[in-house]
Enzyme design. Structure first.
Site, PDB file in Angstrom:
ATOM      1  N   GLU A   1      -1.935   3.030   3.578  1.00 39.80           N
ATOM      2  CA  GLU A   1      -2.805   3.826   2.712  1.00 39.80           C
ATOM      3  C   GLU A   1      -3.986   4.398   3.491  1.00 39.80           C
ATOM      4  O   GLU A   1      -4.376   5.548   3.286  1.00 39.80           O
ATOM      5  CB  GLU A   1      -3.305   3.028   1.510  1.00 39.80           C
ATOM      6  CG  GLU A   1      -4.143   3.894   0.604  1.00 39.80           C
ATOM      7  CD  GLU A   1      -4.185   3.458  -0.838  1.00 39.80           C
ATOM      8  OE1 GLU A   1      -4.918   4.124  -1.598  1.00 39.80           O
ATOM      9  OE2 GLU A   1      -3.510   2.492  -1.212  1.00 39.80           O
TER      10      GLU A   1
ATOM     11  N   ALA B   1       3.479  -7.332   4.197  1.00 36.04           N
ATOM     12  CA  ALA B   1       3.407  -6.201   3.269  1.00 36.04           C
ATOM     13  C   ALA B   1       1.992  -6.036   2.719  1.00 36.04           C
ATOM     14  O   ALA B   1       1.526  -4.906   2.523  1.00 36.04           O
ATOM     15  CB  ALA B   1       4.406  -6.380   2.134  1.00 36.04           C
TER      16      ALA B   1
ATOM     17  N   GLY C   1       0.248  -4.328   5.420  1.00 40.56           N
ATOM     18  CA  GLY C   1       0.879  -3.026   5.638  1.00 40.56           C
ATOM     19  C   GLY C   1       0.532  -2.020   4.559  1.00 40.56           C
ATOM     20  O   GLY C   1       0.383  -0.824   4.839  1.00 40.56           O
ATOM     21  N   ASP C   2       0.387  -2.480   3.324  1.00 40.23           N
ATOM     22  CA  ASP C   2      -0.008  -1.613   2.217  1.00 40.23           C
ATOM     23  C   ASP C   2      -1.349  -0.956   2.528  1.00 40.23           C
ATOM     24  O   ASP C   2      -1.514   0.256   2.399  1.00 40.23           O
ATOM     25  CB  ASP C   2      -0.077  -2.443   0.933  1.00 40.23           C
ATOM     26  CG  ASP C   2      -0.576  -1.646  -0.263  1.00 40.23           C
ATOM     27  OD1 ASP C   2      -0.090  -0.521  -0.485  1.00 40.23           O
ATOM     28  OD2 ASP C   2      -1.454  -2.154  -0.986  1.00 40.23           O
ATOM     29  N   ALA C   3      -2.300  -1.751   2.965  1.00 40.41           N
ATOM     30  CA  ALA C   3      -3.644  -1.237   3.282  1.00 40.41           C
ATOM     31  C   ALA C   3      -3.621  -0.331   4.510  1.00 40.41           C
ATOM     32  O   ALA C   3      -4.269   0.728   4.518  1.00 40.41           O
ATOM     33  CB  ALA C   3      -4.607  -2.400   3.497  1.00 40.41           C
TER      34      ALA C   3
END
Length: 138
Positions: free
Chosen positions: A24, A16, A19-21
């Site tokens: 975004e 995660a 994955g967040d980066a």
């Protein structure tokens, strides 16, 4: 020498985190390709795509529509069920855990080199958010 990491062995929070980066970055690229150039507008618009609430809605829609593979559902569950030691900001625990699961899928697809699938899901997600915006404007 670059150390190799097996993505299937990473915990949900590590997936995660990446994955967040990744998500975004794809959203930012999408907004710029749409012609947005003002930083404050970009930031405001990006939050409609990358907030925990938006990501939770997206993953629920992906699950309901059976758009995820069985392996992707497993990765989602790994992220969703991961014990986070940080508190959710501006949202409830369930929304935060679903968002974490969403981000884990994005991180996993990136780390396993499934670029086409990642782009397919990101494109679906950005389209879904834009559809929601249009419905809200009517």
């Amino acid at each position: 020498m670059k150390k190799s990491v097996d993505p299937s062995l990473l915990n949900g929070l590590a997936l995660a985190y990446l994955g967040d980066a990744i998500y975004e970055l794809r959203v930012r690229e999408h907004l710029i390709q749409q012609g947005q150039t003002k930083p404050n507008v970009l930031h405001t618009q990006a939050t409609t795509y990358v907030s925990a609430k938006a990501q939770a809605r997206l993953i629920e829609a992906l699950l309901e529509g059976n758009f995820l593979t069985a392996g992707e559902v497993d990765i989602f569950k790994r992220g969703r069920n991961a014990k986070s030691y940080s508190k959710a900001k501006n949202t409830d625990a369930q929304t935060y855990s679903y968002s974490t699961g969403f981000e884990a899928v994005m991180g996993y697809l990136h780390l396993t080199g499934q670029t086409q699938r990642l782009e397919e899901l990101v494109s679906w997600c950005t389209g879904k958010i834009e559809e929601e915006k249009q419905e809200g404007a009517s």
